[in-house]
Write a protein that holds these residues in place. Sequence first.
Motif, PDB file in Angstrom:
ATOM      1  N   ASP A 299       0.831  -1.206   0.000  1.00  0.00           N
ATOM      2  CA  ASP A 299       0.000   0.000   0.000  1.00  0.00           C
ATOM      3  C   ASP A 299       0.865   1.257   0.000  1.00  0.00           C
ATOM      4  OD1 ASP A 299      -2.282  -1.574   0.102  1.00  0.00           O
ATOM      5  OD2 ASP A 299      -2.385  -1.538   2.289  1.00  0.00           O
ATOM      6  N   ALA A 300       1.987   1.203  -0.683  1.00  0.00           N
ATOM      7  CA  ALA A 300       2.947   2.315  -0.697  1.00  0.00           C
ATOM      8  C   ALA A 300       2.291   3.609  -1.146  1.00  0.00           C
ATOM      9  CB  ALA A 300       4.123   1.981  -1.609  1.00  0.00           C
ATOM     10  N   GLN A 301       2.792   4.709  -0.585  1.00  0.00           N
ATOM     11  CA  GLN A 301       2.357   6.048  -0.964  1.00  0.00           C
ATOM     12  C   GLN A 301       3.515   6.781  -1.635  1.00  0.00           C
ATOM     13  OE1 GLN A 301       0.429   8.268   2.214  1.00  0.00           O
ATOM     14  NE2 GLN A 301       0.033   6.376   3.320  1.00  0.00           N
ATOM     15  N   PRO A 302       3.223   7.736  -2.507  1.00  0.00           N
ATOM     16  CA  PRO A 302       4.302   8.513  -3.137  1.00  0.00           C
ATOM     17  C   PRO A 302       5.168   9.192  -2.083  1.00  0.00           C
ATOM     18  CG  PRO A 302       2.196   8.946  -4.201  1.00  0.00           C
ATOM     19  CD  PRO A 302       1.885   8.161  -2.967  1.00  0.00           C
ATOM     20  N   ASP A 303       6.478   9.232  -2.315  1.00  0.00           N
ATOM     21  CA  ASP A 303       7.378   9.832  -1.336  1.00  0.00           C
ATOM     22  C   ASP A 303       7.720  11.285  -1.637  1.00  0.00           C
ATOM     23  OD1 ASP A 303       9.194   9.778  -3.406  1.00  0.00           O
ATOM     24  OD2 ASP A 303      10.638   8.452  -2.404  1.00  0.00           O
ATOM     25  N   GLY A 304       6.969  11.906  -2.535  1.00  0.00           N
ATOM     26  CA  GLY A 304       7.206  13.301  -2.851  1.00  0.00           C
ATOM     27  C   GLY A 304       6.075  13.877  -3.677  1.00  0.00           C
ATOM     28  N   PRO A 305       6.042  15.193  -3.813  1.00  0.00           N
ATOM     29  CA  PRO A 305       4.934  15.841  -4.514  1.00  0.00           C
ATOM     30  C   PRO A 305       4.903  15.590  -6.019  1.00  0.00           C
ATOM     31  CG  PRO A 305       6.617  17.446  -3.889  1.00  0.00           C
ATOM     32  CD  PRO A 305       6.994  16.161  -3.223  1.00  0.00           C
ATOM     33  N   ASP A 306       6.031  15.153  -6.597  1.00  0.00           N
ATOM     34  CA  ASP A 306       6.070  14.959  -8.054  1.00  0.00           C
ATOM     35  C   ASP A 306       6.123  13.474  -8.409  1.00  0.00           C
ATOM     36  OD1 ASP A 306       8.595  14.453  -7.106  1.00  0.00           O
ATOM     37  OD2 ASP A 306       9.644  15.420  -8.782  1.00  0.00           O
ATOM     38  N   THR A 307       5.582  12.620  -7.553  1.00  0.00           N
ATOM     39  CA  THR A 307       5.642  11.187  -7.789  1.00  0.00           C
ATOM     40  C   THR A 307       4.243  10.572  -7.749  1.00  0.00           C
ATOM     41  OG1 THR A 307       5.908  10.624  -5.446  1.00  0.00           O
ATOM     42  CG2 THR A 307       7.908  11.091  -6.674  1.00  0.00           C
ATOM     43  N   ARG A 308       4.151   9.374  -8.294  1.00  0.00           N
ATOM     44  CA  ARG A 308       2.908   8.615  -8.215  1.00  0.00           C
ATOM     45  C   ARG A 308       3.251   7.139  -8.002  1.00  0.00           C
ATOM     46  NH1 ARG A 308       3.764   9.381 -13.789  1.00  0.00           N
ATOM     47  NH2 ARG A 308       3.559   7.482 -15.054  1.00  0.00           N
ATOM     48  N   VAL A 309       2.321   6.411  -7.403  1.00  0.00           N
ATOM     49  CA  VAL A 309       2.470   4.975  -7.192  1.00  0.00           C
ATOM     50  C   VAL A 309       1.468   4.255  -8.078  1.00  0.00           C
ATOM     51  CG1 VAL A 309       2.174   3.089  -5.542  1.00  0.00           C
ATOM     52  CG2 VAL A 309       3.390   5.159  -4.864  1.00  0.00           C
ATOM     53  N   GLU A 310       1.951   3.239  -8.775  1.00  0.00           N
ATOM     54  CA  GLU A 310       1.106   2.472  -9.686  1.00  0.00           C
ATOM     55  C   GLU A 310       1.133   0.995  -9.303  1.00  0.00           C
ATOM     56  OE1 GLU A 310       1.776   5.242 -13.680  1.00  0.00           O
ATOM     57  OE2 GLU A 310       2.839   3.320 -13.492  1.00  0.00           O
ATOM     58  N   ARG A 311      -0.003   0.350  -9.409  1.00  0.00           N
ATOM     59  CA  ARG A 311      -0.116  -1.082  -9.165  1.00  0.00           C
ATOM     60  C   ARG A 311      -0.435  -1.765 -10.485  1.00  0.00           C
ATOM     61  NH1 ARG A 311      -1.259   2.018  -5.168  1.00  0.00           N
ATOM     62  NH2 ARG A 311      -0.674   1.432  -3.025  1.00  0.00           N
ATOM     63  N   VAL A 312       0.532  -2.551 -10.965  1.00  0.00           N
ATOM     64  CA  VAL A 312       0.410  -3.194 -12.269  1.00  0.00           C
ATOM     65  C   VAL A 312       0.641  -4.686 -12.089  1.00  0.00           C
ATOM     66  CG1 VAL A 312       1.232  -3.255 -14.640  1.00  0.00           C
ATOM     67  CG2 VAL A 312       1.298  -1.103 -13.369  1.00  0.00           C
ATOM     68  N   GLY A 313      -0.437  -5.473 -12.221  1.00  0.00           N
ATOM     69  CA  GLY A 313      -0.298  -6.908 -12.025  1.00  0.00           C
ATOM     70  C   GLY A 313       0.205  -7.212 -10.626  1.00  0.00           C
ATOM     71  N   GLY A 314       1.297  -7.948 -10.542  1.00  0.00           N
ATOM     72  CA  GLY A 314       1.864  -8.317  -9.252  1.00  0.00           C
ATOM     73  C   GLY A 314       2.954  -7.397  -8.779  1.00  0.00           C
ATOM     74  N   VAL A 315       2.990  -6.165  -9.281  1.00  0.00           N
ATOM     75  CA  VAL A 315       4.072  -5.226  -8.966  1.00  0.00           C
ATOM     76  C   VAL A 315       3.495  -3.887  -8.515  1.00  0.00           C
ATOM     77  CG1 VAL A 315       5.906  -3.822 -10.009  1.00  0.00           C
ATOM     78  CG2 VAL A 315       5.824  -6.273 -10.444  1.00  0.00           C
ATOM     79  N   VAL A 316       4.098  -3.306  -7.484  1.00  0.00           N
ATOM     80  CA  VAL A 316       3.814  -1.928  -7.087  1.00  0.00           C
ATOM     81  C   VAL A 316       5.078  -1.117  -7.342  1.00  0.00           C
ATOM     82  CG1 VAL A 316       3.261  -0.373  -5.190  1.00  0.00           C
ATOM     83  CG2 VAL A 316       2.121  -2.594  -5.340  1.00  0.00           C
ATOM     84  N   ARG A 317       4.950  -0.043  -8.114  1.00  0.00           N
ATOM     85  CA  ARG A 317       6.119   0.751  -8.476  1.00  0.00           C
ATOM     86  C   ARG A 317       5.855   2.226  -8.213  1.00  0.00           C
ATOM     87  NH1 ARG A 317       5.016  -0.542 -14.824  1.00  0.00           N
ATOM     88  NH2 ARG A 317       3.479   1.083 -15.240  1.00  0.00           N
TER      89      ARG A 317
END
Length: 261
Positions: A17-35
């Motif tokens: 359930d990661a959250q972005p670590d900065g104002p210019d970032t985003r977290v995406e969940r794709v299949g079995g990966v969170v990036r």
Amino acid sequence: MDHAAVLALFDRDMREDAQPDGPDTRVERVGGVVRQVSSARGWNGVVWSDLDETNAQAAISEQIAFFSGLGRDFEWKLYGHDRPVDLGERLRAAGFTAEPEETLMIAEAAGLDLDAEPPEGVRLLPVTDAAGVHLVADVHEKAFGTDGSRLREQLLARLAGEPDTIVAVVALAGDEPVSAARMELLPGTRFAGLWGGGTVEGWRGRGVYRALVAHRARAAVERGYRYLQVDASSQSRPILERLGFAPLTTTTPYTYVPRAA
């Protein structure tokens, strides 16, 4: 502390359930990966995966293609309990480079010695502006021998856009910065992450690092965070163990640099 339960909680809160670590970032969940996807100056990489022998290779190839398409170097942050068991070997075979292994260490913040003070002649300065950020980056460069420009930009962005998510501090001997550290806070989680903790040569082994840990632990408790998390090097692990941190697993950054077109 129930190590298995806390590690599972860490995986859920900070990785799956990661959250972005900065104002210019985003977290995406794709299949079995969170990036996490950021600018070229931010951190790009895989923070969590749920893979097995049947789909690991395809997931690795997909992430290489995705970040290469953006022209981004990226990191696959691999933990010792991740699956499949040969995921590290698969990453190396795909062109990733393994950085030095570290130890994920966690402690209950309120259970630490929060009264540790810096040695005589040293004071702690909370970082709230650009001048303080430059001191942190300068210490980072001297302590680790690496370029601090990316850290400088990230701290300035966090202080300007999300000041409640960062606690940074510099240790000064007179007017000389001798150590610095930061703590990253993600709302809605139970973990505060301790980062940096670099001390210049000549001031190591004198209790400065311990005082920086105590300073950040107090701040975490005040803000309602239960656990402190550190990716510890072999040098800092013994200090953290004496302070009450427990090693739960290993973590190894695997970095990938896209091939030039």
